[in-house]
Design an enzyme around this catalytic site. Structure first.
Site, PDB file in Angstrom:
ATOM      1  N   ARG A  51      -5.614   9.756  20.010  1.00  0.00           N
ATOM      2  CA  ARG A  51      -6.146   8.867  18.974  1.00  0.00           C
ATOM      3  C   ARG A  51      -7.401   9.494  18.368  1.00  0.00           C
ATOM      4  O   ARG A  51      -7.659   9.408  17.180  1.00  0.00           O
ATOM      5  CB  ARG A  51      -6.458   7.475  19.547  1.00  0.00           C
ATOM      6  CG  ARG A  51      -7.172   6.611  18.525  1.00  0.00           C
ATOM      7  CD  ARG A  51      -7.298   5.134  18.856  1.00  0.00           C
ATOM      8  NE  ARG A  51      -7.246   4.761  20.230  1.00  0.00           N
ATOM      9  CZ  ARG A  51      -8.253   4.885  21.099  1.00  0.00           C
ATOM     10  NH1 ARG A  51      -9.408   5.401  20.716  1.00  0.00           N
ATOM     11  NH2 ARG A  51      -8.104   4.505  22.347  1.00  0.00           N
ATOM     12  N   TYR A 103      -2.986  -0.461  -7.189  1.00  0.00           N
ATOM     13  CA  TYR A 103      -1.856  -0.709  -6.295  1.00  0.00           C
ATOM     14  C   TYR A 103      -1.979  -2.112  -5.677  1.00  0.00           C
ATOM     15  O   TYR A 103      -3.042  -2.484  -5.177  1.00  0.00           O
ATOM     16  CB  TYR A 103      -1.822   0.376  -5.203  1.00  0.00           C
ATOM     17  CG  TYR A 103      -0.840   0.074  -4.112  1.00  0.00           C
ATOM     18  CD1 TYR A 103       0.508  -0.152  -4.402  1.00  0.00           C
ATOM     19  CD2 TYR A 103      -1.239  -0.008  -2.784  1.00  0.00           C
ATOM     20  CE1 TYR A 103       1.418  -0.455  -3.412  1.00  0.00           C
ATOM     21  CE2 TYR A 103      -0.325  -0.298  -1.781  1.00  0.00           C
ATOM     22  CZ  TYR A 103       0.998  -0.521  -2.097  1.00  0.00           C
ATOM     23  OH  TYR A 103       1.895  -0.826  -1.118  1.00  0.00           O
ATOM     24  N   ASP A 175      -9.001   6.766  -5.531  1.00  0.00           N
ATOM     25  CA  ASP A 175      -7.658   6.856  -4.957  1.00  0.00           C
ATOM     26  C   ASP A 175      -6.908   7.892  -5.795  1.00  0.00           C
ATOM     27  O   ASP A 175      -6.572   7.648  -6.945  1.00  0.00           O
ATOM     28  CB  ASP A 175      -6.980   5.474  -5.023  1.00  0.00           C
ATOM     29  CG  ASP A 175      -5.571   5.471  -4.453  1.00  0.00           C
ATOM     30  OD1 ASP A 175      -4.943   6.541  -4.404  1.00  0.00           O
ATOM     31  OD2 ASP A 175      -5.095   4.379  -4.082  1.00  0.00           O
ATOM     32  N   LYS A 200       3.078   9.793  -0.516  1.00  0.00           N
ATOM     33  CA  LYS A 200       3.658  10.023  -1.838  1.00  0.00           C
ATOM     34  C   LYS A 200       3.778  11.521  -2.126  1.00  0.00           C
ATOM     35  O   LYS A 200       4.543  12.192  -1.465  1.00  0.00           O
ATOM     36  CB  LYS A 200       2.808   9.284  -2.881  1.00  0.00           C
ATOM     37  CG  LYS A 200       2.538   7.812  -2.497  1.00  0.00           C
ATOM     38  CD  LYS A 200       3.774   6.966  -2.547  1.00  0.00           C
ATOM     39  CE  LYS A 200       3.762   5.705  -1.725  1.00  0.00           C
ATOM     40  NZ  LYS A 200       2.570   4.897  -1.665  1.00  0.00           N
TER      41      LYS A 200
HETATM   42  C1  PLP Z   1      -2.011   4.313  -5.505  1.00  0.00           C
HETATM   43  C2  PLP Z   1      -1.684   3.887  -4.107  1.00  0.00           C
HETATM   44  N1  PLP Z   1      -2.669   3.744  -3.203  1.00  0.00           N
HETATM   45  C3  PLP Z   1      -2.435   3.355  -1.931  1.00  0.00           C
HETATM   46  C4  PLP Z   1      -1.160   3.064  -1.498  1.00  0.00           C
HETATM   47  C5  PLP Z   1      -0.924   2.610  -0.079  1.00  0.00           C
HETATM   48  O1  PLP Z   1      -0.418   3.661   0.666  1.00  0.00           O
HETATM   49  P1  PLP Z   1       0.595   3.484   1.913  1.00  0.00           P
HETATM   50  O2  PLP Z   1       1.839   2.871   1.386  1.00  0.00           O
HETATM   51  O3  PLP Z   1       0.759   4.895   2.401  1.00  0.00           O
HETATM   52  O4  PLP Z   1      -0.101   2.601   2.893  1.00  0.00           O
HETATM   53  C6  PLP Z   1      -0.091   3.195  -2.403  1.00  0.00           C
HETATM   54  C7  PLP Z   1       1.280   2.859  -1.969  1.00  0.00           C
HETATM   55  O5  PLP Z   1       2.180   2.705  -2.768  1.00  0.00           O
HETATM   56  C8  PLP Z   1      -0.369   3.612  -3.739  1.00  0.00           C
HETATM   57  O6  PLP Z   1       0.619   3.726  -4.654  1.00  0.00           O
END
Ligand code: PLP
Length: 384
Positions: A51, A103, A175, A200
């Protein structure tokens, strides 16, 4: 030393990587272990418990730090776990200014989890710097930006927002999931924290859920590293291995994603049954000059609205597509179609969604790296 000077397309393969000291394995081994032998209490080879640290994870953390031109990388069990750790560095009473087009899961985490702990979130149109400035008060600690935004592809000027953050002693987190460091490097533009759903484009093959953070400042790193271990939302070694493997072709994939998306955006714009088209590289976009300044390509995400602007037509198109799979997520080699209002953004209340233009007829495409002519044929057939 030499590796520091590598160009991006070499860094995806070598950046931050250390050849396995045990047997010289060229590919990072999957250290599928929870614990490590100690020769005497507290005497070990740098690893005690997985961890806290794991050699496969360490290689992924160095890789993403290298790509983002940052000093420190941290891996998490998902993108949301990474966001969760960043917000946990704040204290009750602190306020956060966020993009209003973001998101849905980030919005849900902010509103449904962290507001309970007395953190306050303001959602603004960050294309307008005045909207950000108007929300700053003595409790503000963090600006949270996503650019291009999900799913409207608005472009936020990272450099200008970072100046507002610095002038007011705030942290700026970007992000960078949609763009990836192939396209934009927020730390170089003045951001303090860059965050990824590595699920992604970084991993790139729709086979893993994983998150990452990169920072330059040692104090911020130490806070996040403490939370990473203390809260424990860390990825397993297999997931880190898969992501490292995906990163090795990031530059090739992002180039093709961007080229295919450009052709698809142009095809949609010229289609008489299509209304608005949203892609970061369209010259008529309000903030195209900002995109041009901060992005090296425009990425594979395209949204559009059918001309009649009805949910029924959008639903029919989504059902008729064959090569584009109707599914959540994005950034894999295969093309996906998503209906944000009922899927990725369903957790944002309809009245909030409408404020950012996210209508019920909007479809979002994650343009893959198939032959673009096959993708266009598929869209043409579905749109009719
Ligand atoms: C722009 C963006 N940020 C954060 C996330 C969250 O990531 P995760 O699905 O890996 O938890 C996503 C998920 O679709 C996303 O599109």
């Amino acid at each position: 030393m030499m590796k520091k000077k590598l160009r991006f397309n070499s860094k995806t393969i070598h950046g931050g990587q250390i050849i396995d000291p045990a047997y010289g394995s060229v590919m990072t081994p999957i250290y599928q272990t929870s614990t490590y032998a100690q020769s005497s209490p507290g005497i070990h080879k740098g690893y005690e418990y997985s961890r806290t640290h794991n050699p496969t994870r360490s290689n992924f953390e160095r890789s993403i730090a290298s790509l983002e031109n940052g000093n420190y990388g941290l891996a998490f069990a998902s993108g949301l776990a990474a966001i969760d750790a960043i917000i946990k560095t704040l204290d009750p009473g602190d306020e956060i200014i966020s993009t209003n087009d973001l998101y849905g899961g980030s919005y849900r985490l902010f509103k449904k989890i962290f507001e309970k702990y007395d953190l306050r979130f303001h959602f603004v149109n960050m294309e307008d710097l005045n909207e950000v400035a108007n929300k700053i008060n003595n409790n503000t600690k963090l600006i949270w930006a996503e650019t291009p935004t999900n799913p409207m592809m608005n472009i936020i000027d990272i450099e200008s927002i970072s100046k507002v953050a610095k002038d007011n002693d705030l942290l700026l987190c970007v992000d960078n999931t949609f763009a990836t460091p192939y396209i934009q490097r927020p730390l170089d533009l003045g951001a303090d924290i860059v965050m990824h759903s590595a699920t992604k484009y970084l991993a790139g093959h729709s086979d893993v859920v994983i998150g990452a953070i990169v920072v330059n400042d040692k104090k911020i790193f130490e806070k996040l590293s403490f939370i990473q271990n203390a809260s424990g939302a860390t990825p397993g070694p297999m997931d880190c291995f898969l992501t490292l493997r995906g990163i090795k072709t990031l530059h090739l994939r992002m180039q093709r994603h961007s080229e295919n998306a450009e052709q698809i955006a142009k095809f949609l714009k010229n289609h008489n049954k299509v209304g608005n088209v949203y892609w970061a590289g369209l010259q008529e976009n309000k903030n195209f000059q900002v995109a041009k300044k901060q992005m090296d390509a425009y990425g594979g995400m395209v949204s559009f609205i059918p001309k009649d602007n009805t949910y029924e037509t959008a639903k029919k198109i989504a059902e008729k597509l064959q090569l584009f799979t109707l599914a959540e997520s994005l950034g894999g080699v295969e093309s996906l179609c998503c209906h944000p209002a009922s899927m990725t953004h369903a957790s944002i209340p309809p009245e909030e969604r409408k404020k950012s233009g996210l209508v019920d007829s909007l479809l979002r495409l994650s343009v893959g790296i198939e032959d673009v002519n096959d993708l266009i044929d598929d869209l043409n057939n579905a749109i009719g």
